[in-house]
Design a protein around this motif. Structure first.
Motif, short mmCIF file in Angstrom:
data_model
loop_
_atom_site.label_atom_id
_atom_site.label_comp_id
_atom_site.label_asym_id
_atom_site.label_seq_id
_atom_site.Cartn_x
_atom_site.Cartn_y
_atom_site.Cartn_z
N LEU A 307 0.82 -1.21 0.00
CA LEU A 307 0.00 0.00 0.00
C LEU A 307 0.85 1.27 0.00
O LEU A 307 0.34 2.35 -0.33
CB LEU A 307 -0.92 0.01 1.23
CG LEU A 307 -2.09 -0.97 1.19
CD1 LEU A 307 -2.78 -1.02 2.54
CD2 LEU A 307 -3.07 -0.57 0.11
N PHE A 308 2.12 1.17 0.35
CA PHE A 308 2.96 2.36 0.44
C PHE A 308 3.85 2.54 -0.78
O PHE A 308 4.74 3.37 -0.77
CB PHE A 308 3.80 2.31 1.71
CG PHE A 308 2.97 2.34 2.96
CD1 PHE A 308 2.49 3.54 3.43
CD2 PHE A 308 2.64 1.18 3.62
CE1 PHE A 308 1.69 3.58 4.57
CE2 PHE A 308 1.85 1.20 4.76
CZ PHE A 308 1.37 2.41 5.23
N ALA A 309 3.60 1.76 -1.82
CA ALA A 309 4.23 2.00 -3.12
C ALA A 309 3.16 2.60 -4.03
O ALA A 309 2.07 2.04 -4.16
CB ALA A 309 4.78 0.71 -3.71
N ILE A 310 3.48 3.74 -4.63
CA ILE A 310 2.52 4.37 -5.53
C ILE A 310 2.33 3.44 -6.71
O ILE A 310 3.17 3.32 -7.60
CB ILE A 310 3.03 5.75 -6.00
CG1 ILE A 310 3.37 6.61 -4.80
CG2 ILE A 310 1.99 6.43 -6.86
CD1 ILE A 310 2.21 6.93 -3.90
N SER A 311 1.21 2.73 -6.72
CA SER A 311 1.02 1.64 -7.69
C SER A 311 -0.37 1.73 -8.30
O SER A 311 -1.00 2.80 -8.33
CB SER A 311 1.21 0.30 -6.97
OG SER A 311 0.32 0.18 -5.88
N GLY A 312 -0.83 0.58 -8.80
CA GLY A 312 -2.09 0.56 -9.51
C GLY A 312 -3.27 1.00 -8.67
O GLY A 312 -4.21 1.64 -9.19
N LEU A 313 -3.28 0.68 -7.37
CA LEU A 313 -4.38 1.10 -6.50
C LEU A 313 -4.48 2.62 -6.46
O LEU A 313 -5.56 3.19 -6.61
CB LEU A 313 -4.18 0.52 -5.10
CG LEU A 313 -5.20 0.96 -4.03
CD1 LEU A 313 -6.57 0.44 -4.38
CD2 LEU A 313 -4.77 0.48 -2.65
N HIS A 314 -3.34 3.29 -6.25
CA HIS A 314 -3.34 4.74 -6.16
C HIS A 314 -3.71 5.38 -7.48
O HIS A 314 -4.59 6.25 -7.55
CB HIS A 314 -1.95 5.23 -5.72
CG HIS A 314 -1.47 4.64 -4.44
ND1 HIS A 314 -1.11 3.32 -4.33
CD2 HIS A 314 -1.28 5.19 -3.21
CE1 HIS A 314 -0.72 3.09 -3.08
NE2 HIS A 314 -0.81 4.20 -2.39
N THR A 351 5.03 12.38 -7.29
CA THR A 351 5.39 11.32 -6.33
C THR A 351 6.78 10.76 -6.59
O THR A 351 7.13 9.71 -6.04
CB THR A 351 4.35 10.19 -6.39
OG1 THR A 351 4.23 9.72 -7.74
CG2 THR A 351 3.00 10.68 -5.91
N GLY A 352 7.57 11.44 -7.43
CA GLY A 352 8.97 11.07 -7.58
C GLY A 352 9.27 10.09 -8.69
O GLY A 352 10.34 9.47 -8.68
N TRP A 353 8.38 9.93 -9.64
CA TRP A 353 8.60 9.02 -10.77
C TRP A 353 8.99 7.62 -10.29
O TRP A 353 9.91 7.00 -10.81
CB TRP A 353 9.69 9.55 -11.71
CG TRP A 353 9.34 10.80 -12.43
CD1 TRP A 353 9.87 12.03 -12.23
CD2 TRP A 353 8.38 10.96 -13.48
NE1 TRP A 353 9.32 12.95 -13.08
CE2 TRP A 353 8.38 12.32 -13.86
CE3 TRP A 353 7.49 10.10 -14.14
CZ2 TRP A 353 7.56 12.83 -14.85
CZ3 TRP A 353 6.67 10.61 -15.12
CH2 TRP A 353 6.71 11.95 -15.48
N GLN A 354 8.28 7.13 -9.29
CA GLN A 354 8.55 5.78 -8.83
C GLN A 354 8.21 4.78 -9.95
O GLN A 354 7.21 4.95 -10.65
CB GLN A 354 7.73 5.46 -7.59
CG GLN A 354 8.07 6.32 -6.39
CD GLN A 354 7.32 5.91 -5.15
OE1 GLN A 354 6.92 4.76 -5.00
NE2 GLN A 354 7.12 6.85 -4.25
N PRO A 355 9.04 3.76 -10.15
CA PRO A 355 8.78 2.82 -11.25
C PRO A 355 7.38 2.22 -11.22
O PRO A 355 6.74 2.06 -12.27
CB PRO A 355 9.86 1.75 -11.06
CG PRO A 355 10.97 2.46 -10.37
CD PRO A 355 10.30 3.46 -9.46
N SER A 356 6.90 1.88 -10.02
CA SER A 356 5.56 1.29 -9.93
C SER A 356 4.50 2.30 -10.35
O SER A 356 3.50 1.94 -10.99
CB SER A 356 5.29 0.82 -8.50
OG SER A 356 5.46 1.89 -7.57
N ALA A 357 4.71 3.60 -10.04
CA ALA A 357 3.76 4.63 -10.45
C ALA A 357 3.78 4.82 -11.95
O ALA A 357 2.73 5.00 -12.59
CB ALA A 357 4.08 5.95 -9.74
N VAL A 358 4.97 4.79 -12.55
CA VAL A 358 5.07 4.94 -14.00
C VAL A 358 4.38 3.78 -14.71
O VAL A 358 3.65 3.96 -15.69
CB VAL A 358 6.55 5.05 -14.41
CG1 VAL A 358 6.69 5.06 -15.93
CG2 VAL A 358 7.17 6.30 -13.81
N ARG A 359 4.61 2.55 -14.20
CA ARG A 359 3.97 1.39 -14.82
C ARG A 359 2.45 1.50 -14.75
O ARG A 359 1.74 1.27 -15.74
CB ARG A 359 4.45 0.11 -14.14
CG ARG A 359 5.87 -0.26 -14.44
CD ARG A 359 6.17 -1.66 -13.95
NE ARG A 359 6.15 -1.75 -12.51
CZ ARG A 359 7.21 -1.57 -11.73
NH1 ARG A 359 8.37 -1.29 -12.27
NH2 ARG A 359 7.12 -1.68 -10.42
#
Length: 855
Positions: A307-314, A351-359
């Motif tokens: 939940l603390f990785a900016i990912s698909g849920l967010h 959010t810092g271009w986190q890889p999970s957010a970019v994906r």
């Protein structure tokens, strides 16, 4: 007879009487072309990782294959035009060529995709230019001054600050030369506010390679950073000079301004900056400073850390809010994408271009674009498109844990979840002949809750089954509690994230509404924290496990996706499925029995500690604990990577700081069932602290002397009638035999102890000797070596303290000993694996150093 091309058959099959080919005959299924293309491309990237090749050679082959594919497409087009002008489809020469190309084209297309992935990987990992830092700096640490551009605004991680610098020039001894490559700069004091992404800086420090894995199974920082294109670290101190080179300075990035404003806005009206608020920043803005080891441990142990990785849920929730808001404002469907997609990318940047957010943003961009254009959305095709775009930009992401977790879970939700829900829903379905309008309200509410619960549990189960092997491989954790914790924690997390987004949307115009959202977000975050801590405290909530092998993961996912999607239940292959599963079960059982027969010894680096895993179901054993500073950084990670949840036996060879300085620190977290120590007296304060701890637990302490046994080991020294002045001469000496391989553990036995050992024991021969370096004298004196006659010697030395370093004279003498000698300062922590009929030694990187007597 050759089959006409698919385009020709589709156009003329009905009118000319030609057979229509089945699309399944092609290697790239045209229903989901991007999914299959991504699979072939990933195969090429994997091939590039394990079989490196020259980029120019690969580029030549890829270009030639691509031209061949284009030529075949052109031939097919010419044949189609010719067929429209002739009654006989086979009368034109191009038609005959097209018949051949129809079969070769899918194969060449697949080959082209494999070569493209292989080539792209080589281009990203090979040294292409003479000014590459890998050519200039080498592997030796050196003092250097670096000029370059900040790739990110410095971030705090624990007590350090990190910044990525794209190097432009490097100076050694005042001589500047052009340089290229990304460097990770670390510094201990907070930077000036003028340092942010895009600024050109000059900084001095020690340029060095990132540290490799300290022991087998531990985090390999060097490989982790290499997967992100970083091959060097610049280590600075409080005397380092940071200088800004660009004047006038560029404007501060808008994303930095947004993050600063957002953090202030989310803290509005909250009484203090507590842990819950910092976790809200981490979850909604990607602020990783809050995720320290103690804070994130309950979430990791309960399986809710995702939940603390900016990912698909967010990204999905942000997209849903944006699309819903735009539709409420009556924005036309075709224009929604033009507004929502740029805002999603801005959020990913903020959010810092986190890889999970970019994906996740790439995936959501494809879905929103298809929805806006009224195009049907195929989830598998969207997964393939996202994977292709990401890996085309950076193929190294394929080997990152976050990439593997994201795509494996999403693929499982696409393939396994729908059949599972179809099987579960009949359990709560009602009479289909009863109209819904006749249901009472309480029944409608109950059915809604039941369907929601079934769906939530199914999603949690599928995601957990899909991610469990990957989590075990990278983090050595098995978390059954995730099945119980994910539903309430994710639900609270969704409400907390919705509250954060509501606060950000209303913060500028309606501050009083934003304050209400802030309190709501804080409440749901506290619920998340309490639930995760409760789930992690349950019996059997989590276990530390050894990393599963590659073949196990391959078989697991083949069975998981085959059974989950229903493919293996097909009538034609059902019998074969039963046969193969039976054979796999027998093979797995045999492998488990073989594994129980193997003895494993791990030399923990920077300490004299040796850990023996359970052998044939017996107790495990930790020999010495090392100094206090190594417990959290080395000893505990090694034990957890070997699946240790509890210590059975601990042996203290003697009472110096380097041997047992971390005794009390370790046993506050892993209390042992039994502690063995010698009868010899010592005046060491560390031995006295350990003795005081043992006196409070009298049922744990064991006193041993020569002739006694500690698990599988026999004590050879010291005898009960000896008590030397120096504690190193009274160090415990242990010997054991595993699968006909004799192992002798000398600890850091001093010269007087070595003389006593040689005079008292008639047969000291051993295949493997493990020794530490004493703080007085040298180990393995010549007369002792003659008595042991070892094949392999493992020397447990360290750089600090200084008196534990091996001397040049000792290394010279060992090179003439007639045995293979390996040092932990050079090879890192090593592991000895002794199986029936063979044994081997592997280094910290997993490479085999010695196998059955062959190096």
């Amino acid at each position: 007879m050759f089959t006409p091309s698919f385009s020709m058959a589709r156009r003329y099959g009905k009118t000319r009487g030609l057979p229509t080919p089945c699309p399944r005959a092609t290697l790239l299924n045209m229903r989901r072309p991007l999914f299959h293309a991504a699979a072939w491309y990933c195969g090429g990237v994997v091939l590039g990782e394990f079989q490196p090749a020259a980029p120019l050679l690969l580029l030549t082959f890829a270009a030639a294959t691509g031209l061949a594919v284009l030529a075949f497409i052109w031939i097919n087009h010419v044949a189609d035009v010719a067929a429209m002008q002739r009654a006989n489809l086979y009368a034109h020469p191009a038609r005959l060529a097209a018949l051949f190309s129809a079969r070769l084209r899918p194969i060449l297309m697949a080959l082209f995709l494999v070569l493209a992935g292989w080539t792209n990987h080589a281009l990203h990992t090979s040294v292409l230019w003479p000014n590459d830092l890998r050519m200039l700096a080498g592997d030796t640490p050196r003092d250097a001054t670096l000029r370059g551009r900040l790739a990110n605004t410095p971030e705090q991680r624990g007590n350090r600050w990190l910044a990525r610098i794209d190097a432009a020039a490097l100076a050694e001894n005042g001589e500047w030369q052009s340089a290229s490559g990304r460097v990770l700069a670390t510094f201990s004091k907070p930077p000036d506010r003028g340092f942010y992404r895009g600024r050109h800086v000059e900084v001095d420090g020690v340029l060095t390679r990132p540290p490799p894995a300290a022991a087998p199974g531990l985090l390999d920082q060097r490989r982790l950073l290499a997967l992100r294109g970083i091959h060097y670290e610049l280590r600075t101190d409080r005397f380092t000079q940071w200088n800004l080179l660009d004047t006038p300075h560029p404007p501060r990035p808008l994303s930095d301004h947004f993050r600063t404003w957002a953090m202030t806005n989310l803290a509005r009206s909250l009484p203090e900056r507590d842990e819950a608020l910092e976790l809200l920043w981490a979850m909604s803005l990607g602020w990783r400073t809050a995720l320290t080891g103690e804070v994130k441990m309950p979430f990791m142990q309960s399986g809710t850390m995702h939940l603390f990785a900016i990912s698909g849920l967010h990204i999905g929730m942000v997209a849903a809010i944006l699309v819903g808001l735009l539709r409420v404002l009556r924005v036309r469907r075709g224009r929604v994408a033009w507004i929502a997609i740029p805002m999603l990318w801005f959020y990913a940047a903020a959010t810092g271009w986190q890889p999970s957010a970019v994906r996740a943003t790439i995936m959501m961009t494809l879905i929103i674009a298809g929805w806006s254009l009224n195009r049907p959305v195929d989830l598998l095709n969207s997964i393939g498109a996202a994977a292709l775009l990401i890996l085309a930009w950076d193929p190294r992401q394929l080997f990152q844990a976050s990439f593997q977790l994201s795509f494996t879970v999403v693929l499982a939700l696409a393939l396994v979840l729908p059949p599972l829900i179809d099987r579960l829903r009949p359990w709560i379905s009602t009479d289909p002949l009863l109209p819904r309008a006749l249901w009472p309200r309480w029944r409608r509410a109950a059915m809604w809750l039941a369907f929601w619960g079934i769906n939530a549990l199914a999603v949690s189960l599928v995601a957990w089954l899909a991610s469990a092997p990957i989590i075990a491989y990278y983090f050595h954790l098995f978390t059954p509690s995730a099945l119980l914790a994910n539903v309430p924690v994710v639900t609270c997390g969704m409400f907390a994230l919705m509250s954060c987004l509501g606060s950000l949307f209303t913060g500028a115009l309606l501050p009083f509404v934003s304050e209400l959202f802030n309190h709501s977000a804080w409440f749901f975050m506290r619920c998340m924290m309490i639930t995760s801590e409760w789930a992690a405290s349950l019996p059997g909530a989590f276990e530390f496990v050894r990393a599963p092998s590659g073949w196990f993961m391959g078989v697991y996912y083949a069975i998981f996706f085959g059974l989950g999607s229903g493919f293996l239940f097909r009538e034609k292959i059902r019998r074969w499925t039963c046969v193969v599963l039976t054979l796999l079960a027998l093979f797995g059982w045999q492998a488990l029995l073989t594994d129980r027969e193997a003895a494993r010894l791990t030399l923990i680096p920077n300490t004299p500690a040796v850990f023996q895993e359970s052998f044939r179901g017996g107790p495990n054993l930790l020999i010495d604990t090392g100094p206090a500073g190594s417990i959290n950084f080395t000893v505990l990670p090694v034990l957890r990577s070997r699946g240790v949840d509890a210590l059975d036996n601990v042996t203290m060879t003697h009472g110096t700081k380097h041997q047992i300085g971390g005794f009390t620190n370790l046993f506050q977290k892993l209390p042992p069932n039994a502690v063995f120590r010698s009868h010899a007296k010592t005046h060491s304060p560390y031995s006295k602290a350990a003795t005081s701890w043992l006196e409070q637990r009298s049922n744990v302490a064991r006193i041993v002397s020569a002739g006694d046994h500690v698990g599988d080991w026999k004590v050879l020294h010291p005898p009960r009638d000896e008590d030397h002045r120096r504690s190193i001469d009274d160090a415990l000496v242990l010997r054991a035999t595993f699968n006909n391989v004799r192992v002798l553990l000398l600890a850091d036995l001093g010269e007087l102890g070595q003389e006593s050992l040689v005079h008292r024991i008639d047969n000291l021969t051993a295949d493997l000797v493990i020794t530490s370096f004493p703080n007085f004298g040298e180990p393995l004196q010549p007369w002792l070596l003659d008595a042991i006659q070892p094949k392999v010697i493992l020397v447990h030395d360290s750089q600090f303290p200084v008196d534990e370093r091996t001397t040049k004279s000792f290394r010279t003498r060992m090179s003439r000993a007639g045995a293979e000698v390996f040092y932990t300062t050079r090879k890192g922590g090593m592991r000895v694996e002794i199986k029936p009929g063979k044994w081997r030694i592997i280094d910290a990187a997993g490479r085999t150093l010695w196998l059955d007597g062959r190096r």
